[in-house]
Design a protein around this motif. Structure first.
Motif, short mmCIF file in Angstrom:
data_model
loop_
_atom_site.label_atom_id
_atom_site.label_comp_id
_atom_site.label_asym_id
_atom_site.label_seq_id
_atom_site.Cartn_x
_atom_site.Cartn_y
_atom_site.Cartn_z
N LYS A 80 0.89 -1.26 -0.27
CA LYS A 80 -0.05 0.11 -0.02
C LYS A 80 0.89 1.32 -0.13
O LYS A 80 0.35 2.45 -0.48
CB LYS A 80 -0.82 0.00 1.03
N LYS A 88 -4.64 3.12 -4.75
CA LYS A 88 -5.77 2.20 -4.18
C LYS A 88 -6.24 1.19 -5.14
O LYS A 88 -6.67 0.26 -4.74
CB LYS A 88 -6.67 3.30 -3.68
N ILE A 94 -4.36 -1.88 -5.19
CA ILE A 94 -4.43 -2.74 -4.29
C ILE A 94 -5.95 -3.50 -4.31
O ILE A 94 -5.99 -4.52 -3.87
CB ILE A 94 -4.66 -1.89 -2.86
#
Length: 593
Positions: free
Chosen positions: A174, A179, A182
């Motif tokens: 991360k 984002k 992920i």
């Protein structure tokens, strides 16, 4: 009276009309003759120039034909170029696809190894397994592999031979991925398929293509593996191919981000300073010049586009250049036609000049033959008697006389005779060198022996002035050259050194080797000379003669001869001098000669 006046007026008018008619007829005849003359002149000029006009016409027709042929071949050229572009493009796409599937096969083996092992392999065990796989397929590719747990924490990270080169173990994905990346990795852990992700700029300093897999052991998801292969090695077979040197490739992801062999242009940090010289933006290529193919690899689309580095269709520009060339050629031919008469006149003058030159050349040849006879006369009719006189004077020198004046007279006569013979020898050698009749007979000889033999010839000259000749000679030096020429040079320079050295002076003669060259140095402590005089010694146009310290005479021709003889041996001769301190002549010859 009135009647007479009327008749006179009528007579005058009739005569005027008659005279006008005659004049008009004469003018008509003159005009006809003039026009006929102009016609004949134009006809003559036309006959003289008709071949030029015909040539210009044929060149023009040729230009039209070439233009039409060029137009007909233009479409064929475009079709051929298009086919070649499609072939190279399809070849690049196939090679890329093949490399990706080979990588996928390698990664499938890694997945099976981890998921089917009784215990989770350690980093050392996994690294050895990967090394074994790469060695089995004889791969030299750069690869980095990471094992990441369900919390996105790096548990293993290694390359083929290094452990954790980017110091990722213990860090969270991360921290370095966005984002949405992920979220995509979360989705990866829900499927058993291999998934490709967008190319990424690695901390190791290269661009990688990641194909990730889920790690699921004994029904439990433990994370995922992230093998990443160097994109440059994947595409090496394409770029290294000789047939692709004229083409450029463009790569882009499904989101429109472009990438090359060194970096991805996706607004993320780049860890390398290297640039791809074959990046398509380095060339001025329009968008419509590319052909492209979009292919999905393990859930991810990559677009590959191909174009020529330089648009090969230069037909239109070539056609315009060709037409311009033909137009200029016709114009030049017309100008040549206009100048033709002028050139003919110049040719006539040139013929007259050539005749005069030929006559002068015959006269020069006659003078040259006279000169040769003159030198022959000097050689046989003057030189030989003088040498006989010199020999007699040498004999008389040994005779003892009581009258000192006679001894003095003998010395003066002997000196004058020797100077005259030396002058004749130099003059004859120089003349033969100028006419190319002086033979060059090289042999290998000992330099010191020749110098010593030459010194013996001038020993009496030095003795008369009580001058000491010091010899510092290396008797191991040998040279391949003309003995007579080298001996003449040494004798002239040594004689000059004695000539310009005062009573009880010293002349030093050295020989040595240095930097693949042979050096012969003749140095005296005599009267020396000014720098401007030293710089003109070897120039025949500024030949300078000076008297020696005892009135010895000379012409300066000997130094000219020395320079020519040394240059004949690919060498050089230099001089350095200081007024009232002496002069040094240095002969430099190639040691390998």
């Amino acid at each position: 009276m009135l009647h007479f006046f009327r008749r006179s007026v009528i007579y005058s008018l009739n005569y005027g009309i008659y005279a006008f008619a005659k004049a008009y007829k004469l003018i008509s005849i003159i005009d006809h003759v003039y026009k006929s003359y102009l016609y004949r002149v134009k006809l003559i000029v036309l006959k003289r120039s008709i071949h030029w006009y015909l040539c210009a016409f044929l060149i023009f027709i040729g230009g039209v034909v070439v233009y039409l042929l060029h137009q007909s071949n233009l479409e064929k050229e475009e079709i051929s170029n298009r086919q070649q572009l499609e072939y190279i493009h399809n070849r690049a796409v196939n090679q890329f696809s093949s490399s990706i599937h080979n990588l996928a096969g390698l990664i499938a083996g890694m997945k099976s190894y981890i998921n089917m092992s009784e215990e989770m392999p350690s980093q050392e065990q996994f690294q050895k397994f990967v090394q074994s796989q790469l060695n089995d397929i004889d791969s030299k590719d750069s690869i980095v592999i990471s094992v990441i747990d369900t919390s996105h924490i790096f548990r293993q990270a290694f390359t083929r031979y290094e452990n954790d080169p980017a110091q990722l173990i213990g860090r969270s994905v991360k921290d370095i991925r966005s984002k949405d990346k992920i979220e995509a990795l979360e989705s990866l852990m829900k499927t058993d398929h291999l998934l490709m992700f967008p190319p990424i700029n690695l901390r190791e300093g290269w661009l990688g293509i990641p194909i990730n897999f889920r790690i699921k052991r004994n029904g439990i998801v433990e994370g995922y593996g992230a093998p990443i292969l160097n994109f440059a090695t994947i595409m090496s077979s394409v770029y290294d191919d000789e047939i692709t040197k004229d083409f450029v490739f463009k790569f882009s992801t499904e989101r429109g981000y472009e990438f090359d062999r060194t970096r991805s242009y996706n607004e993320t940090e780049v860890y390398t300073k290297e640039v791809d010289k074959e990046f398509y933006k380095n060339y001025n290529i329009p968008e419509d010049a590319f052909i492209s193919t979009t292919t999905q690899y393990f859930g991810f689309e990559i677009t590959i586009a191909t174009a020529y580095k330089e648009v090969p269709n230069q037909g239109k520009r070539f056609r315009n250049i060709l037409l311009l060339y033909y137009g200029l050629l016709i114009l030049v031919l017309l100008i040549i036609t206009w100048q033709l008469d002028r050139y003919r006149k110049l040719n006539n003058r040139l013929e007259i000049a050539n005749t005069e030159i030929a006559s002068q050349n015959e006269e020069l040849q006659h003078l040259n033959q006279t000169k040769n006879r003159f030198f022959t006369m000097i050689s046989h009719d003057v030189k030989q008697p003088l040498q006989s006189v010199e020999g007699l004077l040498d004999l008389l020198q040994d005779e003892k006389t009581d009258d000192p004046s006679i001894n003095s007279l003998f010395k003066k006569i002997r000196k004058s005779t020797r100077n005259t013979v030396d002058l004749l020898n130099n003059l004859l050698r120089w003349a033969l060198s100028q006419t190319g009749e002086l033979s060059y007979t090289p042999v290998r000889f000992n330099v010191a022996a020749i110098i010593q033999k030459t010194i013996a010839l001038v020993d009496q000259q030095a003795l008369s002035k009580q001058i000491t000749i010091v010899q510092e000679l290396d008797d191991t030096i040998h040279f391949y050259g003309d003995v007579d020429m080298i001996q003449t040079v040494v004798r002239n320079l040594t004689s000059n050194a004695i000539k310009f050295t005062k009573l009880n002076g010293v002349v030093l003669i050295q020989s040595y080797t240095k930097d693949q060259h042979i050096y012969i140095v003749i140095k005296d402590n005599g009267v020396g000379m000014k720098p401007e005089l030293a710089s003109s010694l070897f120039q025949i146009g500024e030949m300078v003669s000076r008297e020696g310290t005892q009135g010895e005479t000379g012409t300066g021709l000997g130094l000219i001869l020395c320079k020519e003889f040394i240059e004949r041996h690919q060498g050089e001769i230099t001089v350095s001098s200081e007024l009232d301190k002496g002069t040094t002549f240095t002969i430099i010859l190639p040691a390998g000669a």
